[in-house]
Write a protein that holds these residues in place. Structure first.
Motif, short mmCIF file in Angstrom:
data_model
loop_
_atom_site.label_atom_id
_atom_site.label_comp_id
_atom_site.label_asym_id
_atom_site.label_seq_id
_atom_site.Cartn_x
_atom_site.Cartn_y
_atom_site.Cartn_z
N ASP A 178 0.81 -1.28 0.11
CA ASP A 178 -0.02 0.08 0.02
C ASP A 178 0.79 1.50 0.29
OD1 ASP A 178 -2.40 -1.07 0.06
OD2 ASP A 178 -3.10 -0.70 1.98
N VAL A 179 2.11 1.15 0.73
CA VAL A 179 2.67 2.47 0.78
C VAL A 179 3.30 2.60 -0.60
CG1 VAL A 179 4.89 3.34 1.76
CG2 VAL A 179 3.21 2.45 3.31
N GLU A 180 3.98 1.54 -1.11
CA GLU A 180 4.28 1.86 -2.56
C GLU A 180 3.55 2.34 -3.42
OE1 GLU A 180 7.98 -0.31 -3.96
OE2 GLU A 180 7.37 -1.97 -2.59
N SER A 181 2.43 1.65 -3.77
CA SER A 181 1.52 1.96 -4.72
C SER A 181 0.75 3.20 -4.37
CB SER A 181 0.40 0.76 -4.77
OG SER A 181 -0.49 0.62 -3.67
N LYS A 182 0.26 3.47 -3.14
CA LYS A 182 -0.52 4.59 -2.90
C LYS A 182 0.21 5.67 -2.30
CE LYS A 182 -4.78 1.93 -1.22
NZ LYS A 182 -5.58 1.68 -0.34
N LEU A 183 1.41 5.88 -2.19
CA LEU A 183 2.31 6.74 -1.65
C LEU A 183 3.17 7.14 -2.81
CD1 LEU A 183 2.40 6.58 2.18
CD2 LEU A 183 0.45 7.60 0.67
N PHE A 184 4.39 6.25 -2.62
CA PHE A 184 5.46 6.55 -3.70
C PHE A 184 5.17 6.72 -5.17
CE2 PHE A 184 7.37 5.33 0.36
CZ PHE A 184 8.54 6.05 0.57
#
Length: 218
Positions: A178-184
């Motif tokens: 989620d952190v990779e796909s939705k933020l970074f």
């Protein structure tokens, strides 16, 4: 004007950042050095608090006047210790993700889900649901039209890694995905990150370490 650094200490003065449309005040409260953030719309004066974590008197002193809303980023106890007292003193409406609301002992007036918008006067905050630290953890994004994005991540992203998933490999995989796909993957390097504990960072500073985080598993 004092330059904002994002470095605060328990019992110390808040650090204040003045943007074109929004004023952000950051303070450290409680024995776990939780960050609490007060957001004030510059045009309307409307205020929103992110995580009434502890030290209600400190938070109320920072608020100063009226408070329209308190957003709790997730259900862990260290992020809502002062919620009841601050809500009672201000009459603010309470907000949390619908999946974490039952774990917060103060009733959630306005449950939210991924993609919802929370308004603070003229300022809009986008809700980003990040699974893994808790089922209903959220980040709040202010995409400043006069500058770079500002991202309040609760306990999902810190300098040096994602949030604690307590040894659960499945939850770690969910959170880092989620952190990779939705933020970074969606936000630029200059995005400023305001975490639930400790100093601020930027996505650009953390981005080179993503593969390392995934490899080490925490």
């Amino acid at each position: 004007m004092r330059t904002y650094t994002g470095k605060v200490t328990h019992g110390g003065a808040p650090d204040v950042r003045e943007l074109a449309g929004l004023v952000i005040s950051k303070a450290s409260v409680g024995p776990m050095d939780n960050n609490t953030y007060l957001l004030r719309c510059r045009r309307t004066g409307e205020q929103l608090l992110i995580d009434a974590a502890n030290d209600a008197s400190t938070i109320l002193g920072m608020v100063g006047g009226s408070l329209g809303r308190i957003v709790t980023t997730h259900q862990h106890y260290d992020h809502w210790q002062a919620l009841g007292e601050v809500q009672a003193a201000t009459g603010a409406r309470t907000t949390a993700h619908e999946l974490d609301a039952e774990g917060i002992p103060v009733a959630t007036d306005d449950p939210v889900s991924d993609g919802d918008i929370i308004a603070v006067g003229d300022v809009n905050l986008s809700v980003i649901h990040l699974v893994g630290h808790t089922p209903g953890s959220i980040a709040l994004l202010y995409d400043d039209p006069s500058g770079h994005p500002h991202l309040f991540t609760g306990d999902c992203l810190f300098p040096g890694g994602v949030g604690n998933t307590f040894g659960d490999k499945d939850n770690f995989a969910r959170l880092i995905d989620d952190v990779e796909s939705k933020l970074f993957a969606r936000l630029p390097d200059e995005t400023w990150v305001y975490p639930g504990h400790g100093s601020d960072t930027t996505l650009g500073h953390e981005r080179p370490a993503l593969a390392e985080w995934r490899s080490r598993g925490w």
